[in-house]
Structure formats: C-alpha cells, structure tokens
Design a protein around this motif. Structure first.
Motif, PDB file in Angstrom:
ATOM      1  N   MET A   1       7.135 -15.798   8.456  1.00 56.66           N
ATOM      2  CA  MET A   1       7.599 -16.826   7.525  1.00 56.66           C
ATOM      3  C   MET A   1       8.314 -16.248   6.313  1.00 56.66           C
ATOM      4  SD  MET A   1       6.551 -18.948   9.592  1.00 56.66           S
ATOM      5  CE  MET A   1       7.280 -20.386   8.851  1.00 56.66           C
ATOM      6  N   THR A   2       8.199 -14.936   6.121  1.00 55.64           N
ATOM      7  CA  THR A   2       8.949 -14.279   5.041  1.00 55.64           C
ATOM      8  C   THR A   2      10.455 -14.349   5.299  1.00 55.64           C
ATOM      9  OG1 THR A   2       8.583 -12.183   6.190  1.00 55.64           O
ATOM     10  CG2 THR A   2       7.087 -12.706   4.389  1.00 55.64           C
ATOM     11  N   ASN A   3      10.844 -14.684   6.541  1.00 55.28           N
ATOM     12  CA  ASN A   3      12.262 -14.845   6.873  1.00 55.28           C
ATOM     13  C   ASN A   3      12.937 -15.935   6.041  1.00 55.28           C
ATOM     14  OD1 ASN A   3      12.149 -14.123  10.494  1.00 55.28           O
ATOM     15  ND2 ASN A   3      11.773 -12.846   8.711  1.00 55.28           N
ATOM     16  N   LEU A   4      12.138 -16.820   5.436  1.00 54.60           N
ATOM     17  CA  LEU A   4      12.694 -17.877   4.593  1.00 54.60           C
ATOM     18  C   LEU A   4      13.491 -17.327   3.418  1.00 54.60           C
ATOM     19  CD1 LEU A   4       9.685 -20.348   4.640  1.00 54.60           C
ATOM     20  CD2 LEU A   4      12.044 -21.013   5.131  1.00 54.60           C
ATOM     21  N   LEU A   5      13.271 -16.066   3.082  1.00 57.11           N
ATOM     22  CA  LEU A   5      14.023 -15.463   1.967  1.00 57.11           C
ATOM     23  C   LEU A   5      15.311 -14.804   2.428  1.00 57.11           C
ATOM     24  CD1 LEU A   5      10.855 -15.430   0.943  1.00 57.11           C
ATOM     25  CD2 LEU A   5      11.880 -14.144  -0.926  1.00 57.11           C
ATOM     26  N   LEU A   6      15.557 -14.769   3.746  1.00 55.15           N
ATOM     27  CA  LEU A   6      16.784 -14.155   4.264  1.00 55.15           C
ATOM     28  C   LEU A   6      17.855 -15.226   4.438  1.00 55.15           C
ATOM     29  CD1 LEU A   6      15.290 -11.677   6.926  1.00 55.15           C
ATOM     30  CD2 LEU A   6      15.746 -11.285   4.489  1.00 55.15           C
TER      31      LEU A   6
ATOM     32  N   THR B   1       1.179 -11.064  -1.685  1.00 57.38           N
ATOM     33  CA  THR B   1       0.487 -10.158  -0.761  1.00 57.38           C
ATOM     34  C   THR B   1      -0.901  -9.839  -1.313  1.00 57.38           C
ATOM     35  OG1 THR B   1       1.649  -8.312  -1.831  1.00 57.38           O
ATOM     36  CG2 THR B   1       2.544  -9.106   0.263  1.00 57.38           C
ATOM     37  N   PRO B   2      -1.897 -10.679  -1.050  1.00 54.98           N
ATOM     38  CA  PRO B   2      -3.256 -10.400  -1.532  1.00 54.98           C
ATOM     39  C   PRO B   2      -3.755  -9.067  -0.998  1.00 54.98           C
ATOM     40  CG  PRO B   2      -3.241 -12.174   0.116  1.00 54.98           C
ATOM     41  CD  PRO B   2      -1.821 -11.907  -0.245  1.00 54.98           C
ATOM     42  N   GLY B   3      -4.366  -8.289  -1.880  1.00 56.53           N
ATOM     43  CA  GLY B   3      -4.876  -6.988  -1.463  1.00 56.53           C
ATOM     44  C   GLY B   3      -3.806  -5.932  -1.285  1.00 56.53           C
ATOM     45  N   SER B   4      -2.592  -6.195  -1.773  1.00 56.59           N
ATOM     46  CA  SER B   4      -1.491  -5.226  -1.657  1.00 56.59           C
ATOM     47  C   SER B   4      -0.495  -5.481  -2.788  1.00 56.59           C
ATOM     48  CB  SER B   4      -0.780  -5.380  -0.308  1.00 56.59           C
ATOM     49  OG  SER B   4       0.440  -4.667  -0.290  1.00 56.59           O
ATOM     50  N   ASN B   5       0.181  -4.412  -3.210  1.00 51.80           N
ATOM     51  CA  ASN B   5       1.206  -4.565  -4.256  1.00 51.80           C
ATOM     52  C   ASN B   5       2.616  -4.577  -3.678  1.00 51.80           C
ATOM     53  OD1 ASN B   5       1.529  -1.918  -3.549  1.00 51.80           O
ATOM     54  ND2 ASN B   5       0.945  -1.050  -5.527  1.00 51.80           N
ATOM     55  N   ALA B   6       2.726  -4.789  -2.345  1.00 55.32           N
ATOM     56  CA  ALA B   6       4.063  -4.843  -1.729  1.00 55.32           C
ATOM     57  C   ALA B   6       4.843  -6.047  -2.240  1.00 55.32           C
ATOM     58  CB  ALA B   6       3.942  -4.893  -0.207  1.00 55.32           C
ATOM     59  N   GLY B   7       4.158  -7.194  -2.338  1.00 57.49           N
ATOM     60  CA  GLY B   7       4.771  -8.397  -2.891  1.00 57.49           C
ATOM     61  C   GLY B   7       4.143  -8.724  -4.225  1.00 57.49           C
ATOM     62  N   VAL B   8       4.247  -9.966  -4.643  1.00 58.89           N
ATOM     63  CA  VAL B   8       3.610 -10.391  -5.890  1.00 58.89           C
ATOM     64  C   VAL B   8       2.100 -10.448  -5.648  1.00 58.89           C
ATOM     65  CG1 VAL B   8       3.403 -12.263  -7.576  1.00 58.89           C
ATOM     66  CG2 VAL B   8       5.641 -11.707  -6.604  1.00 58.89           C
ATOM     67  N   GLN B   9       1.351  -9.801  -6.530  1.00 57.90           N
ATOM     68  CA  GLN B   9      -0.105  -9.755  -6.357  1.00 57.90           C
ATOM     69  C   GLN B   9      -0.742 -11.070  -6.807  1.00 57.90           C
ATOM     70  OE1 GLN B   9      -0.161  -5.340  -7.990  1.00 57.90           O
ATOM     71  NE2 GLN B   9      -2.205  -5.921  -7.354  1.00 57.90           N
ATOM     72  N   ILE B  10      -1.882 -11.373  -6.189  1.00 57.98           N
ATOM     73  CA  ILE B  10      -2.600 -12.609  -6.506  1.00 57.98           C
ATOM     74  C   ILE B  10      -4.060 -12.248  -6.763  1.00 57.98           C
ATOM     75  CG2 ILE B  10      -3.168 -13.197  -4.099  1.00 57.98           C
ATOM     76  CD1 ILE B  10      -1.865 -15.823  -6.490  1.00 57.98           C
ATOM     77  N   SER B  11      -4.593 -12.717  -7.869  1.00 55.12           N
ATOM     78  CA  SER B  11      -5.969 -12.390  -8.231  1.00 55.12           C
ATOM     79  C   SER B  11      -6.937 -13.402  -7.621  1.00 55.12           C
ATOM     80  CB  SER B  11      -6.131 -12.390  -9.754  1.00 55.12           C
ATOM     81  OG  SER B  11      -7.488 -12.279 -10.109  1.00 55.12           O
TER      82      SER B  11
ATOM     83  N   ILE C   1       8.625  -9.055   8.621  1.00 53.64           N
ATOM     84  CA  ILE C   1       9.202  -8.135   7.637  1.00 53.64           C
ATOM     85  C   ILE C   1       8.090  -7.201   7.157  1.00 53.64           C
ATOM     86  CG2 ILE C   1      10.298  -7.942   5.364  1.00 53.64           C
ATOM     87  CD1 ILE C   1      11.651 -10.599   5.859  1.00 53.64           C
ATOM     88  N   PRO C   2       8.273  -5.886   7.278  1.00 56.17           N
ATOM     89  CA  PRO C   2       7.231  -4.944   6.847  1.00 56.17           C
ATOM     90  C   PRO C   2       7.103  -4.890   5.322  1.00 56.17           C
ATOM     91  CG  PRO C   2       9.216  -3.752   7.501  1.00 56.17           C
ATOM     92  CD  PRO C   2       9.463  -5.197   7.809  1.00 56.17           C
ATOM     93  N   LYS C   3       6.107  -4.127   4.853  1.00 55.60           N
ATOM     94  CA  LYS C   3       5.840  -4.042   3.416  1.00 55.60           C
ATOM     95  C   LYS C   3       7.066  -3.600   2.618  1.00 55.60           C
ATOM     96  CE  LYS C   3       0.847  -3.155   3.271  1.00 55.60           C
ATOM     97  NZ  LYS C   3      -0.192  -2.187   2.833  1.00 55.60           N
ATOM     98  N   GLU C   4       7.807  -2.630   3.160  1.00 52.20           N
ATOM     99  CA  GLU C   4       8.976  -2.122   2.434  1.00 52.20           C
ATOM    100  C   GLU C   4      10.019  -3.233   2.238  1.00 52.20           C
ATOM    101  OE1 GLU C   4       7.736  -0.774   5.245  1.00 52.20           O
ATOM    102  OE2 GLU C   4       6.584   0.802   4.220  1.00 52.20           O
ATOM    103  N   GLY C   5      10.178  -4.055   3.266  1.00 58.93           N
ATOM    104  CA  GLY C   5      11.131  -5.162   3.169  1.00 58.93           C
ATOM    105  C   GLY C   5      10.676  -6.201   2.168  1.00 58.93           C
ATOM    106  N   ILE C   6       9.363  -6.492   2.160  1.00 62.54           N
ATOM    107  CA  ILE C   6       8.819  -7.454   1.192  1.00 62.54           C
ATOM    108  C   ILE C   6       9.033  -6.943  -0.229  1.00 62.54           C
ATOM    109  CG2 ILE C   6       6.677  -8.492   0.328  1.00 62.54           C
ATOM    110  CD1 ILE C   6       5.704  -8.624   3.239  1.00 62.54           C
ATOM    111  N   LYS C   7       8.809  -5.649  -0.405  1.00 60.35           N
ATOM    112  CA  LYS C   7       9.006  -5.050  -1.733  1.00 60.35           C
ATOM    113  C   LYS C   7      10.457  -5.191  -2.183  1.00 60.35           C
ATOM    114  CE  LYS C   7       6.188  -1.748  -2.644  1.00 60.35           C
ATOM    115  NZ  LYS C   7       5.416  -0.494  -2.742  1.00 60.35           N
ATOM    116  N   LYS C   8      11.378  -5.053  -1.247  1.00 56.67           N
ATOM    117  CA  LYS C   8      12.806  -5.192  -1.560  1.00 56.67           C
ATOM    118  C   LYS C   8      13.131  -6.644  -1.954  1.00 56.67           C
ATOM    119  CE  LYS C   8      15.554  -3.353   1.492  1.00 56.67           C
ATOM    120  NZ  LYS C   8      16.383  -3.216   2.727  1.00 56.67           N
TER     121      LYS C   8
END
Length: 786
Positions: free
Chosen positions: A75-80, A144-154, A453-460
């Motif tokens: 579903m991250t494809n929505l940003l492409l 991305t809960p539990g990861s800093n690849a995307g926006v973190q959520i507490s 989309i892998p973590k690197e792509g999400i970070k981009k």
C-alpha cells in the motif's frame, strides 16, 4: 467528446469498467455505500491490490481520509504518483533485474513502464490530470512502528484512559482491556486467554487506572505488576492469587522488551492519536499508511490490536453521521480475523464492523486466504469484490460466506460459473445497496504499482517529513537543561513538608539527579448555560537552578509520567537547589503564587461555529471538533446533492424513455441492425448519470443502446429513411451531455460553498473561580541526567 470524466464531481468512485455488448463503460460506485463496509477477496495475482489502491485513490481525491494497515508493504505504492508520466520519474523505482528480464537497461525499462502507464490510463477513461489531482488532494504519510525507516509512531499514548463514552459502556470497556492485555502478553509468548492469572492481574490494573481516568504507560504497568494498586483480586488476597515472586518474573519478562535498545523506536515519534491521523491543519485529508512488514508476527499482532482499540475508543467519542467520514483499510486480514480462535485483534475488529457505520467509518478488508476467515463476523459487510480464486474449496467457502451475508438470496451455481472463468483484474461485485451482481475489470491505478517497497525506499519517500521531525527533536535537545556532574553533591536537606520523588532512567552504577519543582492542583470548571461541569488536574514541573531567586511559572515543562519512585537508589548524587526551596515560609509563598498563576492563566477552551450552530463538548479537542464540523459539512453536501437528484431525476428518466423508444423505432426501420448498432448509441455519460440517479449503470438502456455514437452514425447513414432517427439520437446525446455538465457544475458549487475554510472556528474561554482551584501541592522531583 472527451474520454475522461470528473467522476468525483458527482460524488462517485470510478473503480473499473463494465462490459456491455462487447463495449466497456465506466463502473462507478457511490462512496456512501462503503458505510456498509467492503471485502476484497482474491488469490495472488488477481488484481486485489490494484483494486484496493484504486478505492483508496478515489477516497483521497474526494477528501476522505484513510487509515491503512499494511502487513505486506504494497500500500506504500500510493506515494508513487508521477503526473508527468516521464521515464525519469519511474526510473528510481525500477528493479534492475526486472529490466534485465525484459532485455532492457533500467532507463529503457523505465520509459517503457511510463508509456504503459500513460496508455493504461487513457484506455480506462483517465488522464495524467487525475494523477496530479490525487497527488495534490491528500497528505500521504508512511508510519513504521518499531522502525525509523518511515515516520515513527509512539505507542505510549495507546494506554491512555478511554473516553467517557467507553467507560460508561462496561461491555465495551472490558472488551477493549482484554484485547489490549492479550496483545501485551503475546509479545512475551505468555498464555493470553482471559482466564489466566497473568491476564486477570494486568486487566485489573488497567481497569483500576482507567476507571479513575488515569493513563498508563508500559513502564508504569511493569512497576504495578510487582506492586499493584489493590490488595485483593476477587475474594482472594493478592498473594494467594498471584505470589509476588511470580509477579516479579512476569514483570521481568516485560522489562526485557523495554530493556532492548530496539524498543526506543516504539516510544518515539508522533502519538497514536486517531484524530491527528485524519486531517492536516488546512483541512486536507490524510492518508496514513502503517507499514508493518518489518515486524515479527507477535509485534504485528501487538500493534494492530492497539491501533484497532484506539480506533474503537476514538469512534465512540464521535457523533453519529450519515456521511462517509473516514476509511479503515487492512490489506491482509489472514491471522487477524480467524473463525475458530480469538486473537487480540478480533474483538476490536468485530466491534468496528458492527458499530462503525453509525459513526461514518467505512471498513475495507482484503485477503488472499479466503478459507481462514470468520465469515459470520463478515456478515456486516455490504459490498463484496471477489476475484480469481485458486481452489474449489476457496470458491465454495467464499460463496457460502457471501450467501450468508445476503441471507441466502443468491444463485450459487451462477457465482461458481463466474468465479471459474474470471480473468486477471476481473472481479464479481455484489453490493447490498443494489440488486443483482456485476462483473467488471478494475481500472488502471493512478499510482505506480511497484510492489512492496523496502525500508530504504520508505526512507526516501519520507525524507522530507523525517528531516522536519529531526529538526524538531534537535531543537528540543538543545533546550534541554544539563548539569555539570562535577558539581554534584550528596543529597541536600529538604523540609519534611515537601515530598520527594525520583525519576531514574538507567541501570548505571551511579546516578546524577537534576532538581525540578512539581506544581499541581485540581480545577473545577462550571458553566451551566454551556453544559460544562468538568474537573481537571493541572500539573507541570519547573527546573530548579541554584542561582534562582524566585520561581517563574512561565518556564514550566510537561511531566513525563504520572507516577515516580518514592525511594532513592544507592549512589545517587544531586545538584544544588535554590535556598528558598529549603525554607518552609518560602514554600508557602510559592504555593500561593502558584494558585494565583493558575487563576490568572487557566481557562477551559471551547470551540464554536455560529453558521453551523455547533459548539464543542467540554472534553472535545480542537481536532475532534474540526472533524465534527467536517461531518456537518459532508451531511450538508449530501443533502444538497440529494435535492439535485430529486430535481433532475424526472429529466434523466425522460431521456432514457426516449432512447428506449428510439431503439424500438430503429429496430422496426432497420431489420438488419445488429449488436454493432445496439452497442454504440449512447455516450459513456449514460452509465455515470445512471449511477448518480441511483443505479450503478442504466442496465436496461445500456443493454440496448450503449456507448458512443460514432458506429451508430455509420450504420444509420446506410439508410436515408432513418436519418430522422439519427438526428433525434444526436439531439438526445447533446441534451444528456448538457445535463451531466449542469450537474457537475452545480455539485462543484455545492462543494465550494461547503469548504471547511469557509467556516472558521472561534474560541470560547471559561475561567475558574478562585474557590474552584484546590488540592494545591508542591513536590520535589529528582530526575536522572543521562
């Protein structure tokens, strides 16, 4: 005539193409039909992801926010989204191996993909302008809960005390707590059925805190497991029911999660607040994608359960509405909604399926595993999209579930035949709000369907938002007060009247503690005319520097926790405090100054809009009030659009009646007329108008005289004696197109006049009396400097 249409101007989702006598016409779907929820079922490669993304694209264009749970990463494809449709736009997202497999280099394959997308859009009655409209219509964020690849959520906010509406519904409260506790225990592979002593203990702690309106953090929960805020569970004393040594073992298991350095990513970032996930400050809809592909199974279950519980709690704070307020989409429900077990995610999902409709929330569930689903639970689903299925067992299971949801009013043999002959990207549509079933091909997605989309792509994709967040954190760190540990001393002498608390954050061999003054009081806000009777607590801390001469309450800071240690640890060293903190009389003076400060500065803020005659409730946040205001506007839009439908329905029915009559006349005049004639007489606009006036397609008319006048004109010219029929048909074409244009313009005016920006929010302030400020307390907090 243009082959593209502004579907959203008529409040319709364009989801695909329906084949009518060898010609395709657009299949449109009323967005309000999603209030009865939807299920998308199909095997891998059926086009299930493309259909789901298309629905979410249509919602974003219509300014309807979405919260998306994405276990696989698709579903991250929505940003492409690439409005220019240039090869260079696609190139960064092309896999080299895919290019090699096609005998091309990456640049060539990117251009080929761009051309494929352009052609696909044009064939499906769309253009690049729709891609641009999608890109600009919503604010897209990947969390991305539990990861800093995307926006973190507490997740800390996930243990906030639920709303008053939930607290007053005991069954719902128990369900929410049981699901939360079950998800926590699943993290440590502990038995998590509600009858286990571990579950009962933790549930009792949650119930105790929530009924008192207290929030609970994971750190506090671990402490309370060892020293619960009660001495009995049921008729047994605590020690008999659950010995302290065993409670300590359970606490240690949970502590291993917090002690893991990776846990830091779970407690940093934006709070898990549903209200803040729906609209930005300007009123633009948000598309919030929670990508959890990187988590293990227990972590996924933990997060999904927390998110669903937050959704339930938020939902119950809302007023009912007849308009579609928001969508909750889950891309794969396998394992989260099984038929024969009760994972933590099942209860809140079932609650949402039963109740969300009344609050304007539509739910879309998708799966490629049709066997392991609780179809009884899906009885509340109103729209079914069924694609290709792999086995006979899959088909029979889906047909049984669909039949049950439709109270047996289906021809099972007909559906089995359709399922057995489905092609890729083709789906059966059964909508409870319409008669019969439809077969359609999904439209071309506006987003580039790259796949997970892998973590690197999400970070981009999230680079800009991550940079913005990083700057905020840097600013906060710069403003953080640090002490010179060389100046640390043994503990200073403190008056007995000033209680002391400790906040340790490490397991170091020595602790260096900064002093803060905690100021707290209770405030009672009362205003009978506005139905306000609210008791709140005001608490904050102020850093104490040894050089201070007085307390400046404007330098207050938020408290990190509700509870602190009351005993100091060995090897604790302290920083000097101002001399007045050691003076009883000075402390009394500070207490009085604090009460004066609260009286001058405290106020309960309410919100209102006079034009819509709405005022916020006493505990309603600004974001929740804005959502309620948007609900009112959506209802206003729907009502005005319904009036348009009533106004022009007779005119549209008249067109269809005349077209039917012309067809019959043509049949009499042209005995040799074949399906070519009947396929191509009315414009595509007929199907769109049909949906607007209450039918997903004007099946009777389109079945006789369908899209485009070009071929019909050619046939009609073969016989001069039907020239008059040709002229009448062309005239009807023009009149029908004029009606569609008129409706689009009228609806655009309705939408423009009901923008939230046209309805500014005003603030109302309610001040407390001096006598309504009480339980004034000062405490000394020693906080560890790391």
């Amino acid at each position: 005539m243009s082959n593209t249409f502004d579907y959203e101007k008529l409040k319709l989702f364009y989801i695909g193409k329906e084949k009518v006598n060898e010609n395709y016409v657009p299949l449109v779907y009323k967005n309000k039909d999603l209030l009865t929820h939807a299920a998308i079922i199909g095997m891998t490669g059926s086009g299930k992801t493309g259909l789901g993304i298309s629905l979410l694209e249509e919602a974003a264009i219509d300014n309807i926010p979405s919260i998306i749970i994405d276990p696989k990463g698709d579903m991250t494809n929505l940003l492409l989204t690439f409005p220019n449709l240039q090869g260079s736009d696609f190139e960064p997202w092309i896999e080299e191996q895919d290019a090699i497999n096609n005998g091309l280099n990456v640049k060539e394959f990117a251009q080929k993909t761009a051309d494929l997308w352009k052609n696909g859009l044009e064939k499906d009655f769309q253009s690049a302008s729709r891609v641009e409209k999608l890109k600009n219509s919503a604010d897209f964020t990947i969390y991305t809960p539990g990861s800093n690849a995307g926006v973190q959520i507490s997740i800390l906010s996930s243990f906030k005390a639920p709303s008053k509406e939930v607290l007053e519904d005991n069954d719902l409260l128990v369900s929410l707590i049981n699901s939360t506790v079950s998800s926590i225990l699943s993290l440590i592979d502990e038995k998590n059925d509600s009858s286990s002593k571990e579950s009962i203990l933790i549930s009792s702690i949650f119930m105790n805190y929530f009924l008192e309106g207290k929030d609970l953090s994971l750190e506090e929960l671990i402490t309370l497991i060892v020293t619960p805020p009660f001495s009995k569970i049921g008729i047994f004393d605590l020690e008999t029911f659950f010995a302290q040594a065993d409670r300590l073992k359970l606490a240690l298991k949970l502590n291993t999660i917090i002690a893991n350095p990776a846990f830091k990513t779970w407690i940093e970032g934006e709070t898990l607040d549903i209200s803040n996930l729906l609209y930005d400050e300007s009123g633009k809809a948000k598309v919030s994608i929670f990508s959890i592909a990187h988590l293990n199974d227990s972590q996924r279950m933990f997060f999904v359960s927390l998110l669903l519980n937050q959704m339930v709690s938020w939902m119950r704070r809302q007023e009912g509405t007849t308009s579609l307020k928001a969508l909750l989409y889950m891309d794969e429900i396998f394992g989260y909604f099984p038929p024969n077990s009760n994972p933590p995610s099942k209860l809140p999902m079932l609650t949402l399926l039963k109740q969300a409709r009344s609050f304007g929330i539509g739910i879309i569930l998708s799966t490629q595993n049709p066997v392991d689903i609780d179809y009884k639970g899906l009885a509340n689903i109103g729209t079914w999209f069924i694609g290709r299925l792999q086995t006979k067992q899959d088909k029979e299971k889906v047909i049984d579930g669909l039949s049950s949801a439709n109270e047996g009013n289906l021809d099972k043999n007909e559906i089995m035949n359709l399922l057995s002959n489905l092609e890729k990207r083709n789906f059966i549509l059964k909508n409870i709000n319409e008669d019969g079933i439809k077969l359609f091909q999904t439209r071309w997605a506006l987003s580039y369907l790259k796949g997970p989309i892998p973590k690197e792509g999400i970070k981009k994709l999230m680079a800009e938002k991550l940079n913005s967040s990083s700057k905020k954190e840097q600013k906060n760190e710069e403003s953080h007060t640090l002490i010179n540990i060389e100046k640390s001393i043994p503990k200073p002498i403190i008056p007995n009247s000033l209680s002391q608390k400790y906040h340790y954050s490490s397991q170091n061999s020595a602790y260096y503690l900064q002093p803060y003054l905690i100021c707290s009081c209770d405030i009672h806000y009362v205003n009978t005319s506005k139905d306000i009777d609210l008791k709140t607590n005001e608490s904050f801390k102020i850093y104490l520097d040894e050089t201070m001469k007085e307390i400046n309450f404007d330098e207050k800071e938020e408290l990190e926790s509700n509870s602190y240690d009351t005993k100091e640890k060995a090897n604790s060293f302290y920083y000097e405090i101002p001399s007045f903190i050691q003076n009883e009389r000075e402390l009394k003076s500070i207490e009085k100054s604090f009460a004066d400060y609260v009286y001058r500065n405290s106020k309960l803020t309410l919100y209102k809009n006079d034009a819509l005659k709405i005022t916020s409730k006493q505990e309603e946040s600004l974001s929740d009030f804005k959502i309620r205001l948007q609900d009112r506007l959506n209802e206003k839009i729907d009502l005005e659009v319904e009036k348009l439908q009533e106004k022009f329905k007779k005119e549209n029915d008249s067109f269809e009646k005349k077209l039917n009559s012309l067809y019959e006349k043509l049949q009499r005049e042209q005995q040799q007329a074949t399906s070519t004639t009947t396929d191509t007489i009315i414009s595509i606009g007929t199907s769109i108008l049909g949906a607007f006036f209450g039918r997903s397609s004007t099946a009777t008319t389109i079945g006789k005289v369908a899209t485009g006048a070009k071929s019909a004109t050619k046939i009609l010219k073969e016989k001069n004696d039907v020239k008059q029929v040709e002229n009448e048909i062309n005239q009807l074409q023009e009149e029908k197109e004029s009606l569609k244009t008129l409706l689009e313009n009228e609806i655009e005016k309705i939408n423009s006049s009901n923008l939230s920006s046209n309805y500014p929010v005003e603030e109302i302030f309610i001040k407390p009396k001096r006598s309504d400020i009480y339980n004034i307390k000062l405490e000394l907090l020693w906080k560890e400097q790391l």
